[in-house]
Design a protein around this motif. Structure first.
Motif, PDB file in Angstrom:
ATOM      1  N   MET A  89       0.950  -0.631   0.094  1.00 42.26           N
ATOM      2  CA  MET A  89       0.018   0.091   0.071  1.00 42.26           C
ATOM      3  C   MET A  89       0.808   1.235  -0.152  1.00 42.26           C
ATOM      4  SD  MET A  89      -2.975   0.822   0.072  1.00 42.26           S
ATOM      5  CE  MET A  89      -4.141  -0.332   0.079  1.00 42.26           C
ATOM      6  N   ALA A  90       2.254   1.423   0.950  1.00 42.10           N
ATOM      7  CA  ALA A  90       2.979   2.316   0.643  1.00 42.10           C
ATOM      8  C   ALA A  90       3.295   2.750  -0.373  1.00 42.10           C
ATOM      9  CB  ALA A  90       3.720   2.707   2.308  1.00 42.10           C
ATOM     10  N   LYS A  91       4.077   1.503  -0.933  1.00 40.89           N
ATOM     11  CA  LYS A  91       4.562   1.517  -2.313  1.00 40.89           C
ATOM     12  C   LYS A  91       4.347   2.164  -3.501  1.00 40.89           C
ATOM     13  CE  LYS A  91       8.352  -0.395  -4.290  1.00 40.89           C
ATOM     14  NZ  LYS A  91       9.713   0.075  -4.155  1.00 40.89           N
ATOM     15  N   SER A  92       3.280   2.005  -3.271  1.00 44.80           N
ATOM     16  CA  SER A  92       1.847   2.581  -4.504  1.00 44.80           C
ATOM     17  C   SER A  92       1.247   3.724  -4.261  1.00 44.80           C
ATOM     18  CB  SER A  92       0.779   1.481  -4.267  1.00 44.80           C
ATOM     19  OG  SER A  92      -0.390   1.946  -3.612  1.00 44.80           O
ATOM     20  N   ARG A  93       2.130   4.470  -3.014  1.00 44.39           N
ATOM     21  CA  ARG A  93       1.625   5.149  -3.111  1.00 44.39           C
ATOM     22  C   ARG A  93       2.686   6.416  -2.732  1.00 44.39           C
ATOM     23  NH1 ARG A  93      -3.145   8.891  -1.350  1.00 44.39           N
ATOM     24  NH2 ARG A  93      -2.492  10.710   0.132  1.00 44.39           N
ATOM     25  N   GLN A  94       3.165   5.508  -2.635  1.00 45.83           N
ATOM     26  CA  GLN A  94       4.852   6.794  -2.996  1.00 45.83           C
ATOM     27  C   GLN A  94       5.151   6.398  -4.602  1.00 45.83           C
ATOM     28  OE1 GLN A  94       8.293   4.514  -2.085  1.00 45.83           O
ATOM     29  NE2 GLN A  94       9.865   5.895  -1.891  1.00 45.83           N
ATOM     30  N   THR A  95       5.383   5.527  -5.099  1.00 48.02           N
ATOM     31  CA  THR A  95       4.549   5.141  -6.427  1.00 48.02           C
ATOM     32  C   THR A  95       4.280   7.069  -7.017  1.00 48.02           C
ATOM     33  OG1 THR A  95       5.910   3.086  -6.882  1.00 48.02           O
ATOM     34  CG2 THR A  95       4.722   4.370  -8.856  1.00 48.02           C
ATOM     35  N   ALA A  96       2.743   6.724  -6.962  1.00 44.72           N
ATOM     36  CA  ALA A  96       1.740   8.282  -6.843  1.00 44.72           C
ATOM     37  C   ALA A  96       2.490   9.370  -7.390  1.00 44.72           C
ATOM     38  CB  ALA A  96       0.783   7.348  -6.428  1.00 44.72           C
TER      39      ALA A  96
ATOM     40  N   LYS B 130      -5.046  19.682  -9.688  1.00 45.24           N
ATOM     41  CA  LYS B 130      -6.540  19.702  -9.387  1.00 45.24           C
ATOM     42  C   LYS B 130      -7.447  18.319  -9.211  1.00 45.24           C
ATOM     43  CE  LYS B 130      -6.740  23.863  -7.459  1.00 45.24           C
ATOM     44  NZ  LYS B 130      -6.362  24.504  -6.355  1.00 45.24           N
ATOM     45  N   GLN B 131      -7.674  18.005 -10.371  1.00 48.35           N
ATOM     46  CA  GLN B 131      -7.755  16.580 -10.512  1.00 48.35           C
ATOM     47  C   GLN B 131      -7.246  15.928 -11.193  1.00 48.35           C
ATOM     48  OE1 GLN B 131     -12.282  17.427 -12.109  1.00 48.35           O
ATOM     49  NE2 GLN B 131     -12.764  18.367 -10.036  1.00 48.35           N
ATOM     50  N   GLU B 132      -6.428  14.854 -10.796  1.00 44.82           N
ATOM     51  CA  GLU B 132      -5.308  14.411 -12.214  1.00 44.82           C
ATOM     52  C   GLU B 132      -5.724  13.504 -12.669  1.00 44.82           C
ATOM     53  OE1 GLU B 132      -3.758  11.491  -8.980  1.00 44.82           O
ATOM     54  OE2 GLU B 132      -1.960  13.490  -8.187  1.00 44.82           O
TER      55      GLU B 132
ATOM     56  N   LEU C 275      -0.205  10.388 -18.845  1.00 40.87           N
ATOM     57  CA  LEU C 275      -0.203   8.787 -18.839  1.00 40.87           C
ATOM     58  C   LEU C 275       0.133   8.784 -17.656  1.00 40.87           C
ATOM     59  CD1 LEU C 275       0.336   6.831 -21.352  1.00 40.87           C
ATOM     60  CD2 LEU C 275      -1.986   7.314 -20.169  1.00 40.87           C
ATOM     61  N   MET C 276       1.012   9.574 -17.085  1.00 41.39           N
ATOM     62  CA  MET C 276       1.337   9.579 -15.405  1.00 41.39           C
ATOM     63  C   MET C 276       0.152   9.996 -14.345  1.00 41.39           C
ATOM     64  SD  MET C 276       5.660  10.639 -16.157  1.00 41.39           S
ATOM     65  CE  MET C 276       5.911  10.397 -14.352  1.00 41.39           C
TER      66      MET C 276
ATOM     67  N   TYR D 129      -4.840   6.462 -10.612  1.00 38.44           N
ATOM     68  CA  TYR D 129      -4.949   4.964 -10.247  1.00 38.44           C
ATOM     69  C   TYR D 129      -4.953   4.721  -8.907  1.00 38.44           C
ATOM     70  CZ  TYR D 129      -5.469  -0.348 -10.967  1.00 38.44           C
ATOM     71  OH  TYR D 129      -5.891  -1.007 -11.067  1.00 38.44           O
ATOM     72  N   LEU D 130      -3.623   4.808  -9.012  1.00 34.50           N
ATOM     73  CA  LEU D 130      -2.088   4.175  -7.668  1.00 34.50           C
ATOM     74  C   LEU D 130      -3.221   4.807  -6.066  1.00 34.50           C
ATOM     75  CD1 LEU D 130       1.220   3.956  -9.314  1.00 34.50           C
ATOM     76  CD2 LEU D 130      -0.112   2.405  -8.581  1.00 34.50           C
ATOM     77  N   ARG D 131      -3.928   6.019  -6.644  1.00 38.58           N
ATOM     78  CA  ARG D 131      -3.940   6.861  -5.301  1.00 38.58           C
ATOM     79  C   ARG D 131      -5.263   6.027  -4.867  1.00 38.58           C
ATOM     80  NH1 ARG D 131      -0.646  10.576  -3.719  1.00 38.58           N
ATOM     81  NH2 ARG D 131       0.058  11.614  -4.936  1.00 38.58           N
TER      82      ARG D 131
END
Length: 120
Positions: free
Chosen positions: A1-8, A67-69, A108-109, A115-117
């Motif tokens: 979970m923390a890894k995907s947040r860091q990637t995001a 504001k809205q990714e 896309l980034m 998506y990751l969030r």
């Protein structure tokens, strides 16, 4: 979970920074590049300012993406696709990859960061 947040976070901040630099560069380039055709100086820049409108629109899209990714990312991807046909960037590989593919990738980034969030 923390890894995907860091990637995001990495995707978000890289896309924000690079897009801001790209928007500034292309806006200034478009604003100044044709000004000498109108006599140069401030008057030439003002008369040539219509050429900078697409890049001013990119600033708006970058603001939306801050504001809205998801929405901003889709708009930036759409602008990247639009540049392929409007600027005929497919004719020159440097322009194609330097403008169109770059915008699509950065959009896309933003979508990937969103998506990751959302993934929980």
């Amino acid at each position: 979970m923390a890894k995907s947040r860091q990637t995001a976070n990495i995707l978000r901040y890289v896309a924000r920074g690079v897009l801001l630099l790209v928007a500034i560069f292309w806006f200034i380039f478009a604003l100044l590049s044709g000004a000498e055709g109108y006599g140069g100086g401030l008057w030439g820049v003002l008369r040539n300012s219509i050429n900078a409108l697409p890049w001013l629109l990119l600033f708006v899209f970058v603001y939306v993406a801050w504001k809205q990714e998801m929405v901003g990312g889709i708009l930036i991807i759409g602008m990247g696709i639009f540049t392929i046909f409007f600027f005929q960037s497919y004719r020159y590989l440097v322009v194609f990859f330097g403008v169109s593919v770059a915008l699509i990738t950065l959009g896309l980034m933003f979508v990937g960061s969103w998506y990751l969030r959302q993934k929980r």
